[in-house]
Motif scaffolding. Structure first.
Motif, PDB file in Angstrom:
ATOM      1  N   UNK A 145     -18.800 -78.359  36.169  1.00  0.00           N
ATOM      2  CA  UNK A 145     -20.345 -78.126  36.140  1.00  0.00           C
ATOM      3  C   UNK A 145     -20.691 -78.088  37.649  1.00  0.00           C
ATOM      4  N   UNK A 146     -20.041 -78.789  38.576  1.00  0.00           N
ATOM      5  CA  UNK A 146     -20.591 -78.510  40.295  1.00  0.00           C
ATOM      6  C   UNK A 146     -20.549 -77.264  40.653  1.00  0.00           C
ATOM      7  N   UNK A 147     -19.242 -76.877  40.111  1.00  0.00           N
ATOM      8  CA  UNK A 147     -18.997 -75.268  40.593  1.00  0.00           C
ATOM      9  C   UNK A 147     -20.144 -74.299  39.997  1.00  0.00           C
ATOM     10  N   UNK A 148     -20.358 -74.524  38.680  1.00  0.00           N
ATOM     11  CA  UNK A 148     -21.395 -73.582  37.960  1.00  0.00           C
ATOM     12  C   UNK A 148     -22.744 -73.957  38.659  1.00  0.00           C
ATOM     13  N   UNK A 149     -23.159 -75.047  38.863  1.00  0.00           N
ATOM     14  CA  UNK A 149     -24.501 -75.198  39.495  1.00  0.00           C
ATOM     15  C   UNK A 149     -24.459 -74.694  40.910  1.00  0.00           C
ATOM     16  N   UNK A 150     -23.265 -74.778  41.611  1.00  0.00           N
ATOM     17  CA  UNK A 150     -23.418 -74.307  42.882  1.00  0.00           C
ATOM     18  C   UNK A 150     -23.552 -72.794  43.033  1.00  0.00           C
ATOM     19  N   UNK A 165     -26.588 -68.008  43.692  1.00  0.00           N
ATOM     20  CA  UNK A 165     -27.337 -66.813  43.445  1.00  0.00           C
ATOM     21  C   UNK A 165     -28.949 -66.987  43.585  1.00  0.00           C
ATOM     22  N   UNK A 166     -29.533 -68.232  43.282  1.00  0.00           N
ATOM     23  CA  UNK A 166     -30.962 -68.409  43.379  1.00  0.00           C
ATOM     24  C   UNK A 166     -31.245 -68.465  44.887  1.00  0.00           C
ATOM     25  N   UNK A 167     -30.560 -68.934  45.747  1.00  0.00           N
ATOM     26  CA  UNK A 167     -30.853 -68.971  47.233  1.00  0.00           C
ATOM     27  C   UNK A 167     -30.781 -67.724  47.766  1.00  0.00           C
ATOM     28  N   UNK A 168     -30.008 -66.819  47.574  1.00  0.00           N
ATOM     29  CA  UNK A 168     -29.613 -65.315  48.120  1.00  0.00           C
ATOM     30  C   UNK A 168     -30.959 -64.614  47.491  1.00  0.00           C
ATOM     31  N   UNK A 174     -31.359 -72.223  52.610  1.00  0.00           N
ATOM     32  CA  UNK A 174     -30.066 -72.743  53.173  1.00  0.00           C
ATOM     33  C   UNK A 174     -29.694 -71.786  54.021  1.00  0.00           C
ATOM     34  N   UNK A 175     -29.933 -70.382  54.036  1.00  0.00           N
ATOM     35  CA  UNK A 175     -29.578 -69.174  54.927  1.00  0.00           C
ATOM     36  C   UNK A 175     -27.895 -69.165  55.029  1.00  0.00           C
ATOM     37  N   UNK A 176     -27.158 -69.309  55.953  1.00  0.00           N
ATOM     38  CA  UNK A 176     -25.876 -69.041  55.963  1.00  0.00           C
ATOM     39  C   UNK A 176     -25.248 -70.311  55.417  1.00  0.00           C
ATOM     40  N   UNK A 200     -23.101 -70.776  51.175  1.00  0.00           N
ATOM     41  CA  UNK A 200     -21.751 -70.506  50.798  1.00  0.00           C
ATOM     42  C   UNK A 200     -21.244 -72.140  50.405  1.00  0.00           C
ATOM     43  N   UNK A 201     -21.788 -72.943  51.158  1.00  0.00           N
ATOM     44  CA  UNK A 201     -21.136 -74.379  50.896  1.00  0.00           C
ATOM     45  C   UNK A 201     -21.432 -74.663  49.484  1.00  0.00           C
ATOM     46  N   UNK A 202     -22.390 -74.247  48.873  1.00  0.00           N
ATOM     47  CA  UNK A 202     -22.569 -74.584  47.367  1.00  0.00           C
ATOM     48  C   UNK A 202     -21.576 -74.227  46.626  1.00  0.00           C
ATOM     49  N   UNK A 203     -20.766 -73.020  47.084  1.00  0.00           N
ATOM     50  CA  UNK A 203     -19.653 -72.585  46.094  1.00  0.00           C
ATOM     51  C   UNK A 203     -18.202 -73.208  46.625  1.00  0.00           C
ATOM     52  N   UNK A 204     -18.096 -73.256  47.988  1.00  0.00           N
ATOM     53  CA  UNK A 204     -17.007 -73.581  48.460  1.00  0.00           C
ATOM     54  C   UNK A 204     -16.533 -75.094  48.419  1.00  0.00           C
ATOM     55  N   UNK A 205     -17.403 -76.123  48.596  1.00  0.00           N
ATOM     56  CA  UNK A 205     -16.993 -77.305  48.436  1.00  0.00           C
ATOM     57  C   UNK A 205     -16.428 -77.676  46.909  1.00  0.00           C
ATOM     58  N   UNK A 206     -17.181 -77.411  45.856  1.00  0.00           N
ATOM     59  CA  UNK A 206     -16.754 -77.636  44.506  1.00  0.00           C
ATOM     60  C   UNK A 206     -15.545 -77.034  44.240  1.00  0.00           C
ATOM     61  N   UNK A 207     -15.324 -75.730  44.644  1.00  0.00           N
ATOM     62  CA  UNK A 207     -14.156 -74.985  44.808  1.00  0.00           C
ATOM     63  C   UNK A 207     -12.748 -75.584  45.347  1.00  0.00           C
TER      64      UNK A 207
END
Length: 158
Positions: free
Chosen positions: A21-26, A31-34, A40-42, A45-52
Protein backbone atom coordinates in the motif's frame (compact mmCIF):
# COMPACT_ATOMS: atom_id res chain seq x y z
CA UNK A 1 11.32 -30.31 20.41
CA UNK A 2 8.96 -28.42 18.18
CA UNK A 3 9.61 -24.91 16.97
CA UNK A 4 7.37 -22.87 14.72
CA UNK A 5 6.70 -19.22 13.97
CA UNK A 6 3.57 -20.07 11.94
CA UNK A 7 1.40 -18.07 14.35
CA UNK A 8 3.17 -14.90 13.20
CA UNK A 9 1.98 -15.32 9.60
CA UNK A 10 -0.81 -12.70 10.01
CA UNK A 11 1.79 -10.17 11.20
CA UNK A 12 3.99 -10.86 8.17
CA UNK A 13 0.95 -10.61 5.88
CA UNK A 14 0.09 -7.26 7.49
CA UNK A 15 3.60 -5.87 6.91
CA UNK A 16 3.60 -7.16 3.33
CA UNK A 17 0.23 -5.54 2.64
CA UNK A 18 1.29 -2.31 4.37
CA UNK A 19 4.46 -2.09 2.26
CA UNK A 20 2.51 -2.73 -0.95
CA UNK A 21 0.00 0.00 0.00
CA UNK A 22 2.87 2.37 0.81
CA UNK A 23 4.42 1.63 -2.59
CA UNK A 24 1.08 2.20 -4.38
CA UNK A 25 0.53 5.45 -2.50
CA UNK A 26 4.10 6.51 -3.28
CA UNK A 27 3.63 5.86 -7.00
CA UNK A 28 0.34 7.78 -6.95
CA UNK A 29 1.93 10.66 -5.02
CA UNK A 30 4.89 10.70 -7.42
CA UNK A 31 2.61 10.87 -10.47
CA UNK A 32 0.45 13.60 -8.90
CA UNK A 33 3.51 15.60 -7.91
CA UNK A 34 5.08 15.38 -11.37
CA UNK A 35 1.87 16.05 -13.30
CA UNK A 36 0.08 18.60 -11.18
CA UNK A 37 1.65 19.97 -7.99
CA UNK A 38 5.48 19.87 -8.29
CA UNK A 39 5.84 20.58 -4.56
CA UNK A 40 8.62 18.11 -3.82
CA UNK A 41 10.65 18.80 -6.97
CA UNK A 42 13.59 16.34 -7.09
CA UNK A 43 12.65 14.67 -3.79
CA UNK A 44 9.50 13.14 -5.26
CA UNK A 45 11.49 10.03 -6.26
CA UNK A 46 11.77 9.19 -2.54
CA UNK A 47 8.03 8.46 -2.57
CA UNK A 48 8.81 5.40 -4.67
CA UNK A 49 12.35 4.56 -3.56
CA UNK A 50 11.77 4.27 0.21
CA UNK A 51 8.80 1.84 0.08
CA UNK A 52 10.50 -0.12 -2.70
CA UNK A 53 13.70 -0.55 -0.67
CA UNK A 54 11.68 -1.66 2.39
CA UNK A 55 9.77 -4.17 0.27
CA UNK A 56 12.99 -5.54 -1.22
CA UNK A 57 14.51 -5.94 2.26
CA UNK A 58 11.36 -7.77 3.40
CA UNK A 59 11.63 -10.23 0.50
CA UNK A 60 15.43 -10.61 0.68
CA UNK A 61 15.12 -11.72 4.30
CA UNK A 62 13.83 -14.96 2.85
CA UNK A 63 11.03 -17.31 3.70
CA UNK A 64 9.08 -16.04 6.70
CA UNK A 65 7.66 -19.26 8.16
CA UNK A 66 10.09 -21.77 9.69
CA UNK A 67 9.03 -25.01 11.38
CA UNK A 68 11.25 -27.56 13.07
CA UNK A 69 10.38 -30.83 14.79
CA UNK A 70 12.87 -33.16 16.43
CA UNK A 71 10.38 -35.43 18.22
CA UNK A 72 10.79 -39.08 17.39
CA UNK A 73 13.54 -40.59 15.28
CA UNK A 74 13.49 -38.00 12.49
CA UNK A 75 14.17 -34.31 12.03
CA UNK A 76 11.57 -32.27 10.14
CA UNK A 77 12.41 -28.88 8.61
CA UNK A 78 9.85 -26.72 6.80
CA UNK A 79 10.52 -23.28 5.41
CA UNK A 80 7.93 -21.37 3.36
CA UNK A 81 6.97 -17.90 2.27
CA UNK A 82 3.69 -16.21 3.23
CA UNK A 83 3.09 -15.56 -0.46
CA UNK A 84 2.74 -19.06 -1.94
CA UNK A 85 3.79 -18.30 -5.53
CA UNK A 86 6.91 -16.28 -4.60
CA UNK A 87 9.23 -19.13 -3.51
CA UNK A 88 8.92 -22.87 -3.56
CA UNK A 89 8.41 -24.13 0.01
CA UNK A 90 11.15 -26.31 1.46
CA UNK A 91 10.27 -29.45 3.36
CA UNK A 92 12.87 -31.98 4.46
CA UNK A 93 12.66 -35.00 6.70
CA UNK A 94 15.56 -37.30 7.53
CA UNK A 95 16.65 -39.59 10.38
CA UNK A 96 18.50 -37.97 13.26
CA UNK A 97 21.56 -40.18 12.80
CA UNK A 98 22.23 -38.57 9.39
CA UNK A 99 22.85 -35.11 10.91
CA UNK A 100 26.60 -34.42 10.82
CA UNK A 101 26.79 -30.73 11.73
CA UNK A 102 24.99 -27.43 11.38
CA UNK A 103 25.99 -23.79 11.12
CA UNK A 104 24.04 -20.57 11.60
CA UNK A 105 25.34 -17.66 9.52
CA UNK A 106 24.21 -14.12 10.30
CA UNK A 107 24.98 -11.19 8.01
CA UNK A 108 23.32 -7.87 8.80
CA UNK A 109 19.61 -8.68 8.84
CA UNK A 110 19.92 -12.09 7.14
CA UNK A 111 20.22 -15.36 9.05
CA UNK A 112 20.64 -18.76 7.42
CA UNK A 113 20.85 -22.27 8.84
CA UNK A 114 23.11 -24.70 7.00
CA UNK A 115 22.53 -28.35 7.93
CA UNK A 116 25.01 -30.99 6.75
CA UNK A 117 23.64 -34.52 6.52
CA UNK A 118 25.28 -37.75 5.43
CA UNK A 119 24.31 -39.06 2.03
CA UNK A 120 24.91 -42.39 0.29
CA UNK A 121 25.77 -40.88 -3.09
CA UNK A 122 27.97 -37.87 -2.40
CA UNK A 123 29.07 -38.43 1.20
CA UNK A 124 27.31 -35.36 2.56
CA UNK A 125 24.66 -32.86 1.52
CA UNK A 126 24.15 -29.31 2.75
CA UNK A 127 20.57 -28.11 3.23
CA UNK A 128 19.86 -24.38 3.59
CA UNK A 129 17.01 -22.79 5.55
CA UNK A 130 16.23 -19.13 6.08
CA UNK A 131 15.74 -18.29 9.77
CA UNK A 132 15.80 -14.48 9.64
CA UNK A 133 12.31 -14.18 11.09
CA UNK A 134 12.97 -16.30 14.19
CA UNK A 135 13.32 -14.48 17.49
CA UNK A 136 16.59 -14.73 19.38
CA UNK A 137 15.04 -17.17 21.87
CA UNK A 138 13.67 -19.37 19.08
CA UNK A 139 17.07 -19.37 17.35
CA UNK A 140 18.82 -20.33 20.60
CA UNK A 141 16.31 -23.14 21.25
CA UNK A 142 16.95 -24.43 17.73
CA UNK A 143 20.71 -24.40 18.32
CA UNK A 144 20.33 -26.26 21.64
CA UNK A 145 18.18 -28.94 20.04
CA UNK A 146 20.52 -29.39 17.07
CA UNK A 147 23.53 -29.51 19.43
CA UNK A 148 21.91 -32.38 21.34
CA UNK A 149 21.40 -34.35 18.14
CA UNK A 150 24.93 -33.67 16.84
CA UNK A 151 26.51 -34.62 20.19
CA UNK A 152 24.44 -37.82 20.40
CA UNK A 153 25.55 -38.74 16.88
CA UNK A 154 29.22 -38.11 17.74
CA UNK A 155 28.97 -40.37 20.79
CA UNK A 156 27.41 -43.18 18.71
CA UNK A 157 30.20 -42.95 16.11
CA UNK A 158 33.01 -43.17 18.67
Amino acid sequence: MRLSNRKKAPVYNFFNTLLLIMLSAGITGFILDKMRFNILEGKSYLLIIIPLVLLIIFYLNGRQIFEYDSDGEALHFKNRNIIPFLNKPLSDEFPKYKLIKYEVVSVLFLRRLYVTISSKNSGSTILTYETSYLTRKEANDLKISLNKVVNANKEKRH
